[in-house]
Enzyme design. Structure first.
Site, PDB file in Angstrom:
ATOM      1  N   GLN A  94       1.041  -1.398  -0.094  1.00  0.00           N
ATOM      2  CA  GLN A  94       0.238   0.009  -0.182  1.00  0.00           C
ATOM      3  C   GLN A  94       0.990   1.326   0.061  1.00  0.00           C
ATOM      4  OE1 GLN A  94      -2.766  -0.069   3.458  1.00  0.00           O
ATOM      5  NE2 GLN A  94      -3.481  -2.366   2.570  1.00  0.00           N
ATOM      6  N   HIS A 166      -1.619   0.515   5.625  1.00  0.00           N
ATOM      7  CA  HIS A 166      -2.101   1.121   6.561  1.00  0.00           C
ATOM      8  C   HIS A 166      -1.378   2.437   6.878  1.00  0.00           C
ATOM      9  CE1 HIS A 166      -5.212  -2.031   8.131  1.00  0.00           C
ATOM     10  NE2 HIS A 166      -5.176  -2.082   6.832  1.00  0.00           N
ATOM     11  N   GLU A 259     -16.145   2.925   8.363  1.00  0.00           N
ATOM     12  CA  GLU A 259     -16.657   3.665   9.115  1.00  0.00           C
ATOM     13  C   GLU A 259     -16.414   5.108   8.527  1.00  0.00           C
ATOM     14  OE1 GLU A 259     -15.260   1.530  13.399  1.00  0.00           O
ATOM     15  OE2 GLU A 259     -14.519   4.055  12.892  1.00  0.00           O
ATOM     16  N   TYR A 269     -11.383   6.462  19.131  1.00  0.00           N
ATOM     17  CA  TYR A 269     -12.525   5.853  18.319  1.00  0.00           C
ATOM     18  C   TYR A 269     -12.562   4.478  18.504  1.00  0.00           C
ATOM     19  CZ  TYR A 269     -13.953  10.386  16.549  1.00  0.00           C
ATOM     20  OH  TYR A 269     -14.532  11.498  16.672  1.00  0.00           O
ATOM     21  N   TYR A 280      -9.557 -10.588  10.064  1.00  0.00           N
ATOM     22  CA  TYR A 280      -9.724 -11.282   8.869  1.00  0.00           C
ATOM     23  C   TYR A 280      -9.451 -12.867   8.914  1.00  0.00           C
ATOM     24  CZ  TYR A 280      -8.992  -6.957   6.317  1.00  0.00           C
ATOM     25  OH  TYR A 280      -9.265  -5.844   5.831  1.00  0.00           O
TER      26      TYR A 280
END
Length: 385
Positions: A94, A166, A259, A269, A280
């Protein structure tokens, strides 16, 4: 690489909606329920584009490609703009080049001389990496080439970790232009998002030079948390201000539980302690409860939409959508439109674009622009039919 523009007309039948509802506009304007779909123009194509934005005050779009390139598109003449002097990125998974942002306070200046902010994945010692944010000045000696000079890294995600996921690293300036908000993902390490001795799984609020901004909520605590605005996040891929000047974010859940959050200063949060998804491997995660002490999403999705970006619509081309959030959907292959009512939200429509959508942003004339994900991802302009 820029492709030859072509016009595509998407009939309403291809723009599947989850429901239709009025967006609260005046009765003499079109309502959301009257919407018949977008006219879509293909403007260009890019190699795994990640972010796009208009340079304030100019008809110029700047786009990042994950492999490490920054490219531009001059809407007025269709020509490409090539950027040199970009930082070296750690490309893989990513990671790579991330977001791009420009200062609204420089809107009256030509492109040359502007400050450019970039986020990207940066290699560390050993097999580690993390997000970084830097800024530099543009020197554009002709109409198609700009060099980034005086490059300076102003912020680093800490600590650098193994893995290539991430990073989050979305950038957003405060509406008064004084502060820079950076989304810092949990780097797939989970528990650091609950530990304020690091900046993983948080949103940080910085001065424009990357230092911690005065007034951050945890600056007086006995921790290295002076940058943190909120925490307990997983992987934020979009942030924007609504019409009331409130900050919202959209983030990936694990298996389920994507979200949309109203971001309130100092709030935790809940990730990974609470989530509306599960791991997963099938291991459960406790759902939020009213008394759990964590911030709750305004809306969550299972099955996931896999958000790539978000934007609150402000323009006049689609008056019935003013104030709505548009979320770029990756696995959902769609633009997801969300209506906001106070601190609540509901999905109002889902427009199927038949491709993974990485980024959504708005043009000066109110047109919506989207970037498809992946190799050959197209830049599309969405206008009213």
């Amino acid at each position: 690489m820029i492709a030859k523009p072509s016009a595509l007309l998407f009939p309403a039948a291809l723009l599947a909606t989850s429901c239709t509802a009025s967006a609260g506009v005046d009765s003499d304007t079109a309502s959301a329920s009257d919407f018949a779909g977008f006219a879509i123009e293909e403007v260009g194509s890019y190699d795994r584009p990640w972010a796009g934005t208009f340079v304030p005050g100019l008809d110029v779009i700047v786009i990042t490609e994950k492999s490490g390139k920054v490219v531009g598109h001059d809407v007025a003449n269709g020509k490409a703009i090539f950027f040199t002097g970009v930082p070296e990125v750690d490309y893989g998974g990513q990671g790579g080049m991330g977001d791009v942002a420009f200062l609204a306070s420089e809107a009256s200046q030509p492109l040359s001389g502007r400050t450019i902010y970039l986020s990207y994945a940066e290699a560390g010692e050993g097999d580690t990496r993390g997000a970084a944010v830097g800024r530099g000045k543009l020197l554009c000696e002709d109409h198609q080439t700009c060099e980034i000079r005086d490059w300076q890294v102003i912020w680093r995600q800490a600590p650098k970790t193994t893995g290539r996921g991430h990073y989050s690293h979305r950038l957003l300036f405060s509406e008064d232009g004084k502060y820079l908000f950076v989304a810092s993902g949990d780097r797939q390490k989970l528990t650091p998002a609950q530990d304020m001795s690091n900046t993983l799984g948080s949103i940080v609020r910085l001065n424009l030079d990357g230092t911690a901004a005065e007034g951050n909520p945890f600056a007086t605590r006995d921790c290295t948390c002076e940058e943190i605005w909120t925490y307990g996040h997983r992987n934020i891929l979009g942030m924007d201000w609504d019409a009331q000047g409130r900050l919202w974010d959209v983030e990936h859940g694990p298996a389920g539980g994507d979200e949309l959050n109203l971001v309130k200063v100092g709030t935790n949060y809940g990730w990974p302690t609470r989530s509306y998804g599960e791991h997963y491997n099938g291991d459960p995660i406790e759902d939020h409860s009213a008394d759990d002490g964590f911030g709750k999403p305004a809306i969550w999705w299972t099955p996931v939409i896999a958000p790539g970006d978000m934007h609150f619509y402000r323009g006049d081309m689609f008056p019935m959508f003013k104030g709505d959030a548009f979320i770029a959907g990756l696995s959902s292959n769609a633009l997801v439109r969300v209506e906001i009512d106070g601190e609540s939200a509901k999905e109002a429509a889902r427009y199927d674009l038949d491709k993974r959508i990485r980024s959504v942003f708005e043009g000066p004339d109110g047109a919506l622009w989207v970037l498809e994900d992946g190799e050959g991802g197209r830049l599309l302009r969405l206008t009213a039919k």
